[in-house]
Design a protein around this motif. Structure first.
Motif, short mmCIF file in Angstrom:
data_model
loop_
_atom_site.label_atom_id
_atom_site.label_comp_id
_atom_site.label_asym_id
_atom_site.label_seq_id
_atom_site.Cartn_x
_atom_site.Cartn_y
_atom_site.Cartn_z
N ASN A 73 -6.80 -1.24 -3.43
CA ASN A 73 -6.22 -1.69 -4.69
C ASN A 73 -4.70 -1.62 -4.62
O ASN A 73 -4.07 -0.79 -5.28
N PRO A 74 -4.08 -2.49 -3.82
CA PRO A 74 -2.64 -2.39 -3.58
C PRO A 74 -1.80 -2.86 -4.76
O PRO A 74 -2.30 -3.51 -5.69
N VAL A 75 -0.53 -2.54 -4.71
CA VAL A 75 0.46 -3.12 -5.62
C VAL A 75 0.60 -4.60 -5.29
O VAL A 75 0.63 -4.99 -4.12
N ILE A 76 0.68 -5.44 -6.32
CA ILE A 76 0.81 -6.89 -6.14
C ILE A 76 2.12 -7.34 -6.78
O ILE A 76 2.40 -7.00 -7.94
N ALA A 77 2.92 -8.11 -6.03
CA ALA A 77 4.17 -8.64 -6.57
C ALA A 77 4.29 -10.12 -6.22
O ALA A 77 3.94 -10.53 -5.11
N ASP A 78 4.77 -10.91 -7.17
CA ASP A 78 5.05 -12.32 -6.95
C ASP A 78 6.55 -12.57 -7.11
O ASP A 78 7.20 -11.98 -7.99
N ASN A 79 7.09 -13.46 -6.27
CA ASN A 79 8.52 -13.77 -6.29
C ASN A 79 9.34 -12.47 -6.26
O ASN A 79 10.16 -12.21 -7.13
N ALA A 84 2.70 4.28 -6.54
CA ALA A 84 1.68 3.30 -6.93
C ALA A 84 0.97 2.80 -5.67
O ALA A 84 1.48 2.92 -4.56
N GLY A 85 -0.23 2.23 -5.89
CA GLY A 85 -0.96 1.62 -4.78
C GLY A 85 -1.48 2.61 -3.76
O GLY A 85 -1.54 2.29 -2.57
N SER A 86 -1.87 3.79 -4.22
CA SER A 86 -2.35 4.81 -3.28
C SER A 86 -3.73 4.48 -2.71
O SER A 86 -4.08 4.96 -1.63
N ASP A 87 -4.51 3.69 -3.42
CA ASP A 87 -5.83 3.28 -2.95
C ASP A 87 -5.67 2.04 -2.06
O ASP A 87 -5.23 0.98 -2.53
N PRO A 88 -6.01 2.12 -0.77
CA PRO A 88 -5.83 0.96 0.12
C PRO A 88 -6.54 -0.29 -0.35
O PRO A 88 -6.12 -1.41 -0.02
N ASN A 144 0.83 -1.20 0.00
CA ASN A 144 0.00 0.00 0.00
C ASN A 144 0.87 1.25 0.00
O ASN A 144 1.78 1.39 0.82
N ASN A 145 0.55 2.16 -0.91
CA ASN A 145 1.19 3.46 -1.01
C ASN A 145 2.71 3.33 -1.16
O ASN A 145 3.49 3.74 -0.29
N LEU A 146 3.11 2.79 -2.28
CA LEU A 146 4.52 2.62 -2.61
C LEU A 146 5.09 3.91 -3.20
O LEU A 146 4.49 4.54 -4.06
N CYS A 147 6.26 4.30 -2.71
CA CYS A 147 7.01 5.41 -3.29
C CYS A 147 8.44 4.94 -3.51
O CYS A 147 9.06 4.37 -2.61
N GLU A 197 2.63 -5.79 -10.36
CA GLU A 197 1.43 -5.09 -10.83
C GLU A 197 1.32 -3.76 -10.10
O GLU A 197 0.94 -3.70 -8.92
N LEU A 198 1.66 -2.67 -10.79
CA LEU A 198 1.68 -1.34 -10.20
C LEU A 198 0.35 -0.64 -10.48
O LEU A 198 0.12 -0.12 -11.57
N THR A 199 -0.53 -0.63 -9.50
CA THR A 199 -1.83 0.02 -9.65
C THR A 199 -1.69 1.52 -9.44
O THR A 199 -0.91 1.97 -8.59
N ASP A 200 -2.45 2.31 -10.21
CA ASP A 200 -2.41 3.77 -10.10
C ASP A 200 -0.98 4.30 -10.21
O ASP A 200 -0.55 5.15 -9.42
N LEU A 201 -0.26 3.80 -11.20
CA LEU A 201 1.15 4.18 -11.37
C LEU A 201 1.28 5.65 -11.73
O LEU A 201 0.55 6.17 -12.59
#
Length: 204
Positions: A116-122, A110-114, A88-91, A188-192
């Motif tokens: 709709n977070p950023v998703i990362a695998d591995n 990215a991920g400013s909307d709680p 959540n709320n990545l800078c 997956e960078l949401t709201d980039l």
């Protein structure tokens, strides 16, 4: 008016140069996940800063390793790896010295909307400094890096048999970290948002 137009064009061109680098980073992450590239690569000569309001990670491992920036010697890092992470709320920010202009800060959010977070695998992060609040679930401290049973398989330049730790899951809040490199199978960078700032305007 003409001189102002030239100045604006210079910034747009700089941005156009930097944007493909983000796409290239994503492509490298996909290649890593598919086994097309080794996860041990020479990093740039610059560290970058990352701040996060909250990171929830499943399948967490951490161990010591080293990276290879330009110049003599290697740099020690703590590798934090997650099978899956929600952020959540990545800078992310890096200060780039530009000839004839001076320092320019490239900042990614990215991920400013709680919801709709950023998703990362591995996800692998080569960290040189970390400040955060942490809660671990089912943590094992002192596990040999070779015998870790959670998280992604260790990669990079690490010493076999060295100290490591693992956990079923972890919640990190108020994260401020300095890192040399990040790689992921998918990111997956949401709201980039990507922006350029004259001078130093880092995440923290």
């Amino acid at each position: 008016m003409e001189s102002q137009a030239r100045g604006g064009t210079r910034w747009r061109r700089f941005g156009l140069v930097m944007v493909p680098s983000v796409a290239a980073t994503a492509a490298i992450g996909v290649a890593l996940a598919q086994g097309a590239l080794a996860a041990s690569f020479s990093v740039s000569g610059q560290e970058f800063k990352v701040s996060v309001d909250r990171l929830y990670g499943e399948g967490f491992v951490q161990y010591g390793a080293s990276v290879n920036p330009p110049g003599p010697g290697r740099e020690p890092v703590a590798v934090s790896a997650f099978e899956r992470a929600e952020i959540n709320n990545l800078c992310q920010s890096v200060v780039v010295p530009v000839p004839f202009i001076g320092d320019v800060t490239l900042k990614i959010g990215a991920g400013s909307d709680p919801s709709n977070p950023v998703i990362a695998d591995n996800l692998f992060i080569d960290i040189s400094q970390l400040d955060a609040q942490a809660v671990f679930t089912n943590i094992d401290i002192g596990v040999s890096v070779d015998d870790q049973s959670r998280g992604p398989d260790p990669t990079g330049e690490f010493t076999p048999g060295s100290f490591g730790q693992q956990a079923e899951s972890v919640v990190l809040t108020d994260v401020e970290q300095t890192a040399w490199a990040t790689s992921a199978g998918t990111f997956e960078l949401t709201d980039l948002s990507l922006s350029l700032h004259a001078g130093k305007d880092e995440c923290f």
